[in-house]
Design a protein around this motif. Structure first.
Motif, PDB file in Angstrom:
ATOM      1  N   ALA A 143     -32.322  39.806   6.854  1.00 14.94           N
ATOM      2  CA  ALA A 143     -31.234  39.001   6.293  1.00 14.94           C
ATOM      3  C   ALA A 143     -31.723  38.152   5.124  1.00 14.94           C
ATOM      4  O   ALA A 143     -31.058  38.043   4.090  1.00 14.94           O
ATOM      5  CB  ALA A 143     -30.635  38.104   7.379  1.00 14.94           C
ATOM      6  N   GLY A 144     -32.902  37.540   5.266  1.00 14.55           N
ATOM      7  CA  GLY A 144     -33.439  36.727   4.181  1.00 14.55           C
ATOM      8  C   GLY A 144     -33.762  37.544   2.952  1.00 14.55           C
ATOM      9  O   GLY A 144     -33.476  37.126   1.820  1.00 14.55           O
TER      10      GLY A 144
ATOM     11  N   CYS B  71     -22.891  33.343  -0.551  1.00  6.17           N
ATOM     12  CA  CYS B  71     -23.915  34.125   0.144  1.00  6.17           C
ATOM     13  C   CYS B  71     -24.793  33.226   1.005  1.00  6.17           C
ATOM     14  O   CYS B  71     -25.108  33.560   2.156  1.00  6.17           O
ATOM     15  CB  CYS B  71     -24.773  34.880  -0.870  1.00  6.17           C
ATOM     16  SG  CYS B  71     -23.922  36.195  -1.757  1.00  6.17           S
ATOM     17  N   PHE B  72     -25.188  32.077   0.462  1.00  4.02           N
ATOM     18  CA  PHE B  72     -25.975  31.134   1.242  1.00  4.02           C
ATOM     19  C   PHE B  72     -25.194  30.640   2.457  1.00  4.02           C
ATOM     20  O   PHE B  72     -25.747  30.480   3.551  1.00  4.02           O
ATOM     21  CB  PHE B  72     -26.382  29.939   0.376  1.00  4.02           C
ATOM     22  CG  PHE B  72     -27.726  30.095  -0.266  1.00  4.02           C
ATOM     23  CD1 PHE B  72     -28.880  30.092   0.500  1.00  4.02           C
ATOM     24  CD2 PHE B  72     -27.838  30.256  -1.631  1.00  4.02           C
ATOM     25  CE1 PHE B  72     -30.128  30.237  -0.085  1.00  4.02           C
ATOM     26  CE2 PHE B  72     -29.076  30.403  -2.227  1.00  4.02           C
ATOM     27  CZ  PHE B  72     -30.221  30.400  -1.457  1.00  4.02           C
ATOM     28  N   GLY B  73     -23.899  30.389   2.266  1.00  2.00           N
ATOM     29  CA  GLY B  73     -23.077  29.927   3.382  1.00  2.00           C
ATOM     30  C   GLY B  73     -22.976  30.961   4.487  1.00  2.00           C
ATOM     31  O   GLY B  73     -23.073  30.626   5.678  1.00  2.00           O
ATOM     32  N   ILE B  74     -22.782  32.231   4.102  1.00  2.00           N
ATOM     33  CA  ILE B  74     -22.708  33.300   5.101  1.00  2.00           C
ATOM     34  C   ILE B  74     -24.030  33.435   5.843  1.00  2.00           C
ATOM     35  O   ILE B  74     -24.072  33.588   7.068  1.00  2.00           O
ATOM     36  CB  ILE B  74     -22.313  34.627   4.420  1.00  2.00           C
ATOM     37  CG1 ILE B  74     -20.886  34.533   3.854  1.00  2.00           C
ATOM     38  CG2 ILE B  74     -22.416  35.787   5.398  1.00  2.00           C
ATOM     39  CD1 ILE B  74     -20.462  35.741   3.061  1.00  2.00           C
ATOM     40  N   TYR B  75     -25.128  33.364   5.085  1.00  2.00           N
ATOM     41  CA  TYR B  75     -26.448  33.469   5.712  1.00  2.00           C
ATOM     42  C   TYR B  75     -26.684  32.315   6.692  1.00  2.00           C
ATOM     43  O   TYR B  75     -27.157  32.513   7.809  1.00  2.00           O
ATOM     44  CB  TYR B  75     -27.524  33.481   4.637  1.00  2.00           C
ATOM     45  CG  TYR B  75     -28.920  33.633   5.198  1.00  2.00           C
ATOM     46  CD1 TYR B  75     -29.481  34.895   5.354  1.00  2.00           C
ATOM     47  CD2 TYR B  75     -29.671  32.534   5.587  1.00  2.00           C
ATOM     48  CE1 TYR B  75     -30.756  35.045   5.880  1.00  2.00           C
ATOM     49  CE2 TYR B  75     -30.942  32.675   6.117  1.00  2.00           C
ATOM     50  CZ  TYR B  75     -31.476  33.936   6.261  1.00  2.00           C
ATOM     51  OH  TYR B  75     -32.721  34.081   6.795  1.00  2.00           O
ATOM     52  N   ALA B  76     -26.370  31.102   6.246  1.00  2.00           N
ATOM     53  CA  ALA B  76     -26.582  29.937   7.111  1.00  2.00           C
ATOM     54  C   ALA B  76     -25.718  30.015   8.355  1.00  2.00           C
ATOM     55  O   ALA B  76     -26.119  29.577   9.432  1.00  2.00           O
ATOM     56  CB  ALA B  76     -26.288  28.662   6.328  1.00  2.00           C
ATOM     57  N   ARG B  77     -24.524  30.585   8.213  1.00  2.73           N
ATOM     58  CA  ARG B  77     -23.617  30.698   9.349  1.00  2.73           C
ATOM     59  C   ARG B  77     -24.099  31.742  10.357  1.00  2.73           C
ATOM     60  O   ARG B  77     -24.043  31.517  11.576  1.00  2.73           O
ATOM     61  CB  ARG B  77     -22.220  31.085   8.846  1.00  2.73           C
ATOM     62  CG  ARG B  77     -21.157  31.218   9.910  1.00  2.73           C
ATOM     63  CD  ARG B  77     -20.762  29.872  10.463  1.00  2.73           C
ATOM     64  NE  ARG B  77     -19.650  29.991  11.395  1.00  2.73           N
ATOM     65  CZ  ARG B  77     -19.147  28.969  12.065  1.00  2.73           C
ATOM     66  NH1 ARG B  77     -19.650  27.750  11.900  1.00  2.73           N
ATOM     67  NH2 ARG B  77     -18.139  29.143  12.895  1.00  2.73           N
TER      68      ARG B  77
END
Length: 273
Positions: A196-197, A255-261
């Motif tokens: 994911a990262g 994209c950062f928000g989706i990843y953090a979620r």
């Protein structure tokens, strides 16, 4: 409390060279012809089909690059993380070598290889195969982007895979799991934060990349970065270019928000075992 003063130089550097330029770009994107605040640049972008097509094309090519990079980079990172120190060091050196060369030089190298009279078509001609048309189109662009982005995937996955306890796979084997089953049920789930990262990093870099798509892509495969450069260099329309840059920034933040979620930012370079 006094130790917090040690952060002042770093915070000042970030404020001067990051926060200020970013704020200036955002404010300029709302600046009209008479220096008043307006949304006309965003309205112009979303009202013209050509810009919407380029926006979706940027997202599509970035997603394709991300998937291909993960498919290529995951096996390399797996071998690096589970090989002997000597093999690991040699592979790590090979992965790091591209960073020691300018991306422009590397792109021109691929253009020499993929051109109609280049090395690839010369070998194909000797083998009796038809010529490959892999330059100035989407295929050539993807080759250049994947080559440029794969090291980021390998390094990100390698750092996560090194944190996976190999004894868990050994335990799975002792409980009767085969090599393939142990990999998919134990090792692969533990490496998903790295996947994911790496995907997040490659997608963001690809969506804003300029040199390789501009040199190896065709006229029908323009990305938003090329449009920004055209608006600045040719039309001198800094306000509209700023609006497009802000749109790219919003895509990055989403994209950062989706990843953090889904994963959590703390998992970007770590693995919980």
């Amino acid at each position: 409390m006094s130790s917090l003063w040690l952060l002042v130089p770093a915070l000042g550097f970030l404020a001067l060279f990051f926060a200020y330029p970013l704020t200036a770009i955002v404010l300029r994107s709302f600046e009209g012809a008479d220096a008043s605040m307006t949304l006309e640049h965003y309205e112009a972008f979303f009202s013209l089909p050509i810009y919407m097509r380029i926006l979706w094309q940027t997202i599509e090519i970035s997603l394709m690059t991300t998937v291909l990079c993960v498919l290529v980079g995951y096996p390399l990172a797996y071998v690096m993380a589970n090989s002997s120190p000597m093999v690991r060091n040699v592979m790590l050196l090979m992965v790091m070598l591209p960073f020691m060369t300018s991306v422009l030089v590397r792109t021109y190298g691929w253009m020499v290889i993929l051109r109609p009279t280049g090395l690839l078509n010369h070998v194909a001609e000797l083998a009796g195969l038809p010529h490959f048309d892999l330059l100035y189109n989407r295929s050539g662009m993807l080759i250049g982007l994947v080559y440029t982005m794969v090291p980021y995937v390998v390094l990100t996955l390698f750092s996560v895979m090194r944190g996976i306890d190999g004894r868990l796979v050994s335990v799975a084997h002792s409980l009767g799991a085969g090599a393939w089953s142990a990999f998919w049920r134990v090792y692969f789930p533990l490496s998903l934060p790295g996947v994911a990262g790496a995907s997040l990093l490659v997608f963001i870099l690809s969506s804003g990349f300029y040199i390789t798509p501009r040199l190896m892509g065709g006229d029908r495969d323009q990305l938003l970065a090329s449009i920004i450069a055209y608006q600045v260099d040719v039309l001198l329309n800094f306000e509209f270019a700023s609006a497009i840059a802000v749109i790219l920034l919003v895509i990055t933040l989403i994209c950062f928000g989706i990843y953090a979620r889904l994963v959590g930012l703390k998992q970007l370079l770590t693995s919980r075992t």
